[in-house]
Design an enzyme around this catalytic site. Structure first.
Site, PDB file in Angstrom:
ATOM      1  N   LYS A  14     -42.871 -48.669  72.230  1.00 46.59           N
ATOM      2  CA  LYS A  14     -44.206 -49.150  71.830  1.00 46.59           C
ATOM      3  C   LYS A  14     -44.187 -49.658  70.389  1.00 46.59           C
ATOM      4  O   LYS A  14     -44.653 -50.758  70.111  1.00 46.59           O
ATOM      5  CB  LYS A  14     -45.252 -48.029  71.971  1.00 46.59           C
ATOM      6  CG  LYS A  14     -45.352 -47.441  73.376  1.00 46.59           C
ATOM      7  CD  LYS A  14     -46.424 -46.375  73.467  1.00 46.59           C
ATOM      8  CE  LYS A  14     -46.138 -45.111  72.684  1.00 46.59           C
ATOM      9  NZ  LYS A  14     -45.042 -44.276  73.215  1.00 46.59           N
ATOM     10  N   ARG A  89     -54.104 -41.421  74.313  1.00 44.23           N
ATOM     11  CA  ARG A  89     -53.089 -40.570  74.948  1.00 44.23           C
ATOM     12  C   ARG A  89     -53.710 -39.525  75.850  1.00 44.23           C
ATOM     13  O   ARG A  89     -52.981 -38.730  76.451  1.00 44.23           O
ATOM     14  CB  ARG A  89     -52.271 -39.877  73.867  1.00 44.23           C
ATOM     15  CG  ARG A  89     -50.956 -40.573  73.524  1.00 44.23           C
ATOM     16  CD  ARG A  89     -50.285 -39.772  72.439  1.00 44.23           C
ATOM     17  NE  ARG A  89     -48.867 -39.909  72.390  1.00 44.23           N
ATOM     18  CZ  ARG A  89     -48.200 -40.731  71.583  1.00 44.23           C
ATOM     19  NH1 ARG A  89     -48.833 -41.552  70.800  1.00 44.23           N
ATOM     20  NH2 ARG A  89     -46.879 -40.720  71.579  1.00 44.23           N
ATOM     21  N   ARG A 128     -32.412 -42.005  67.618  1.00 38.20           N
ATOM     22  CA  ARG A 128     -33.309 -42.274  66.486  1.00 38.20           C
ATOM     23  C   ARG A 128     -33.333 -41.079  65.535  1.00 38.20           C
ATOM     24  O   ARG A 128     -33.370 -41.237  64.322  1.00 38.20           O
ATOM     25  CB  ARG A 128     -34.724 -42.592  66.978  1.00 38.20           C
ATOM     26  CG  ARG A 128     -35.663 -42.923  65.822  1.00 38.20           C
ATOM     27  CD  ARG A 128     -37.008 -43.434  66.266  1.00 38.20           C
ATOM     28  NE  ARG A 128     -37.809 -42.385  66.870  1.00 38.20           N
ATOM     29  CZ  ARG A 128     -39.000 -42.572  67.427  1.00 38.20           C
ATOM     30  NH1 ARG A 128     -39.517 -43.776  67.474  1.00 38.20           N
ATOM     31  NH2 ARG A 128     -39.670 -41.576  67.942  1.00 38.20           N
ATOM     32  N   ARG A 134     -37.030 -37.832  61.486  1.00 39.62           N
ATOM     33  CA  ARG A 134     -38.285 -37.336  62.082  1.00 39.62           C
ATOM     34  C   ARG A 134     -38.050 -35.965  62.699  1.00 39.62           C
ATOM     35  O   ARG A 134     -37.167 -35.783  63.535  1.00 39.62           O
ATOM     36  CB  ARG A 134     -38.784 -38.329  63.147  1.00 39.62           C
ATOM     37  CG  ARG A 134     -39.775 -39.320  62.576  1.00 39.62           C
ATOM     38  CD  ARG A 134     -40.223 -40.323  63.593  1.00 39.62           C
ATOM     39  NE  ARG A 134     -40.931 -39.743  64.732  1.00 39.62           N
ATOM     40  CZ  ARG A 134     -41.613 -40.451  65.613  1.00 39.62           C
ATOM     41  NH1 ARG A 134     -41.686 -41.761  65.480  1.00 39.62           N
ATOM     42  NH2 ARG A 134     -42.217 -39.867  66.620  1.00 39.62           N
ATOM     43  N   ARG A 145     -42.361 -33.241  74.397  1.00 40.78           N
ATOM     44  CA  ARG A 145     -43.199 -34.441  74.275  1.00 40.78           C
ATOM     45  C   ARG A 145     -43.277 -35.156  75.618  1.00 40.78           C
ATOM     46  O   ARG A 145     -44.321 -35.686  75.995  1.00 40.78           O
ATOM     47  CB  ARG A 145     -42.613 -35.376  73.208  1.00 40.78           C
ATOM     48  CG  ARG A 145     -42.828 -34.843  71.803  1.00 40.78           C
ATOM     49  CD  ARG A 145     -41.916 -35.507  70.796  1.00 40.78           C
ATOM     50  NE  ARG A 145     -42.172 -36.931  70.642  1.00 40.78           N
ATOM     51  CZ  ARG A 145     -41.340 -37.764  70.009  1.00 40.78           C
ATOM     52  NH1 ARG A 145     -40.212 -37.304  69.490  1.00 40.78           N
ATOM     53  NH2 ARG A 145     -41.639 -39.020  69.906  1.00 40.78           N
TER      54      ARG A 145
HETATM   55  P1  B4P Z   1     -40.203 -46.584  69.530  1.00 33.98           P
HETATM   56  O1  B4P Z   1     -40.612 -48.010  69.657  1.00 33.98           O
HETATM   57  O2  B4P Z   1     -40.229 -46.029  68.153  1.00 33.98           O
HETATM   58  O3  B4P Z   1     -40.988 -45.612  70.458  1.00 33.98           O
HETATM   59  P2  B4P Z   1     -42.497 -45.222  70.626  1.00 33.98           P
HETATM   60  O4  B4P Z   1     -42.762 -45.437  72.073  1.00 33.98           O
HETATM   61  O5  B4P Z   1     -43.373 -45.971  69.655  1.00 33.98           O
HETATM   62  O6  B4P Z   1     -42.470 -43.697  70.167  1.00 33.98           O
HETATM   63  P3  B4P Z   1     -43.229 -42.329  70.035  1.00 33.98           P
HETATM   64  O7  B4P Z   1     -44.000 -42.010  71.263  1.00 33.98           O
HETATM   65  O8  B4P Z   1     -42.126 -41.417  69.622  1.00 33.98           O
HETATM   66  O9  B4P Z   1     -44.160 -42.302  68.820  1.00 33.98           O
HETATM   67  P4  B4P Z   1     -45.603 -41.991  68.293  1.00 33.98           P
HETATM   68  O10 B4P Z   1     -45.447 -42.292  66.857  1.00 33.98           O
HETATM   69  O11 B4P Z   1     -46.628 -42.759  69.044  1.00 33.98           O
HETATM   70  O12 B4P Z   1     -38.748 -46.487  70.143  1.00 33.98           O
HETATM   71  C1  B4P Z   1     -37.987 -45.308  70.116  1.00 33.98           C
HETATM   72  C2  B4P Z   1     -36.519 -45.626  69.881  1.00 33.98           C
HETATM   73  O13 B4P Z   1     -36.016 -46.466  70.940  1.00 33.98           O
HETATM   74  C3  B4P Z   1     -36.273 -46.390  68.592  1.00 33.98           C
HETATM   75  O14 B4P Z   1     -35.160 -45.835  67.956  1.00 33.98           O
HETATM   76  C4  B4P Z   1     -35.990 -47.823  69.039  1.00 33.98           C
HETATM   77  O15 B4P Z   1     -35.112 -48.492  68.178  1.00 33.98           O
HETATM   78  C5  B4P Z   1     -35.363 -47.604  70.415  1.00 33.98           C
HETATM   79  N1  B4P Z   1     -35.619 -48.722  71.320  1.00 33.98           N
HETATM   80  C6  B4P Z   1     -36.789 -49.418  71.443  1.00 33.98           C
HETATM   81  N2  B4P Z   1     -36.664 -50.388  72.385  1.00 33.98           N
HETATM   82  C7  B4P Z   1     -35.385 -50.270  72.888  1.00 33.98           C
HETATM   83  C8  B4P Z   1     -34.647 -50.986  73.909  1.00 33.98           C
HETATM   84  N3  B4P Z   1     -35.178 -51.993  74.587  1.00 33.98           N
HETATM   85  N4  B4P Z   1     -33.389 -50.568  74.177  1.00 33.98           N
HETATM   86  C9  B4P Z   1     -32.818 -49.543  73.478  1.00 33.98           C
HETATM   87  N5  B4P Z   1     -33.464 -48.847  72.508  1.00 33.98           N
HETATM   88  C10 B4P Z   1     -34.731 -49.206  72.207  1.00 33.98           C
HETATM   89  O16 B4P Z   1     -45.953 -40.420  68.498  1.00 33.98           O
HETATM   90  C11 B4P Z   1     -45.408 -39.337  67.773  1.00 33.98           C
HETATM   91  C12 B4P Z   1     -46.264 -38.050  67.903  1.00 33.98           C
HETATM   92  O17 B4P Z   1     -47.545 -38.241  67.226  1.00 33.98           O
HETATM   93  C13 B4P Z   1     -46.681 -37.606  69.317  1.00 33.98           C
HETATM   94  O18 B4P Z   1     -45.685 -36.815  69.947  1.00 33.98           O
HETATM   95  C14 B4P Z   1     -47.993 -36.786  69.037  1.00 33.98           C
HETATM   96  O19 B4P Z   1     -47.726 -35.467  68.618  1.00 33.98           O
HETATM   97  C15 B4P Z   1     -48.624 -37.532  67.867  1.00 33.98           C
HETATM   98  N6  B4P Z   1     -49.645 -38.503  68.330  1.00 33.98           N
HETATM   99  C16 B4P Z   1     -49.555 -39.866  68.157  1.00 33.98           C
HETATM  100  N7  B4P Z   1     -50.633 -40.476  68.697  1.00 33.98           N
HETATM  101  C17 B4P Z   1     -51.421 -39.494  69.219  1.00 33.98           C
HETATM  102  C18 B4P Z   1     -52.660 -39.500  69.936  1.00 33.98           C
HETATM  103  N8  B4P Z   1     -53.298 -40.642  70.237  1.00 33.98           N
HETATM  104  N9  B4P Z   1     -53.188 -38.306  70.344  1.00 33.98           N
HETATM  105  C19 B4P Z   1     -52.576 -37.148  70.055  1.00 33.98           C
HETATM  106  N10 B4P Z   1     -51.381 -37.063  69.403  1.00 33.98           N
HETATM  107  C20 B4P Z   1     -50.799 -38.238  68.979  1.00 33.98           C
END
Ligand code: B4P
Length: 194
Positions: A14, A89, A128, A134, A145
């Site tokens: 995302k 979420r 990552r 992190r 998670r």
């Molecule tokens: P990202 O792009 O970083 O993944 P994400 O889906 O954004 O991550 P996440 O769910 O962890 O984060 P959030 O901050 O929302 O990609 C991950 C990795 O994959 C990276 O290293 C990237 O380089 C790699 N990658 C990407 N695309 C790729 C591909 N095509 N091929 C190979 N590798 C690839 O959430 C973090 C925490 O915050 C949650 O657990 C929760 O506790 C809290 N939180 C956030 N929003 C919340 C909400 N609305 N309500 C309640 N809690 C919340």
């Protein structure tokens, strides 16, 4: 206004894809994960409270996250549209978002759901974790998670499916390939910004 929810499990890409979408379409990015990490780095009361949940692999309480999004929406009254990244979420967050947008006489245009198998998610997040520093990117917390996602977040896709707004996107492949699939969907609504 064009309002996009970029949806998917932890590590589905995302954050990665949001960066591309913002640049191409001139949209305002709202990532609750980034907002929470910013609060943590500034050691605010909200950040200190949120960190306990995040480090345990749990969702931060709805009221905290909804309050944060409400004030951010107000900061950008003239935006072309928003990308909601990692929000909503829970179904309660989805209902709150619909209400906030209705007050602004707008609504969600589409939810794009990145579909990635669990094994791949774990590999990406462990990788990552080796560079990000992190505290929630370690194997034990990642497992929690993913479980939290299945229990509380997956129903959000059904909520928007009932409104005819869900599009499933294959989230495995190169970042560019996946971006191409997302573009095909976005351009049903808006064109790239000049
Ligand atoms: P990202 O792009 O970083 O993944 P994400 O889906 O954004 O991550 P996440 O769910 O962890 O984060 P959030 O901050 O929302 O990609 C991950 C990795 O994959 C990276 O290293 C990237 O380089 C790699 N990658 C990407 N695309 C790729 C591909 N095509 N091929 C190979 N590798 C690839 O959430 C973090 C925490 O915050 C949650 O657990 C929760 O506790 C809290 N939180 C956030 N929003 C919340 C909400 N609305 N309500 C309640 N809690 C919340």
């Amino acid at each position: 206004m064009f309002n996009l929810i970029l949806f998917g499990p932890p590590g589905s890409g995302k954050g990665t894809q949001s960066t591309n979408l913002i640049q191409t379409y001139g949209l305002q990015h709202l990532s609750t994960g980034d907002l929470l990490r910013d609060e943590i780095s500034r050691e605010t009361n909200l950040g200190l409270e949120a960190k306990k949940f995040m480090d345990a692999g749990q969702l931060v309480p709805d009221a905290v996250v909804i309050g944060m999004i409400g004030s951010k929406l107000d900061e950008h009254p003239n935006a072309r549209g928003f990308i909601f990244d990692g929000f909503p979420r829970t179904t309660a967050q989805a209902e709150a978002l619909d209400n906030l947008l209705a007050l602004k006489k707008t609504n969600i245009s589409v939810l794009l759901s990145l579909e990635v198998p669990e094994e791949e998610l774990k590999q990406r997040l462990v990788l990552r974790g080796e560079v990000s520093g992190r505290s929630d990117d370690n194997e034990e917390v990642i497992q929690k998670r993913i479980a939290e996602y299945k229990a509380k977040t997956e129903p959000v896709a059904n909520y928007y499916e009932a409104q005819g707004k869900l599009e499933r996107i294959k989230g495995v492949g190169t970042v560019e390939e996946i971006f191409g699939l997302l573009r095909n969907q976005v351009e049903k609504f808006i064109l790239p910004q000049e």
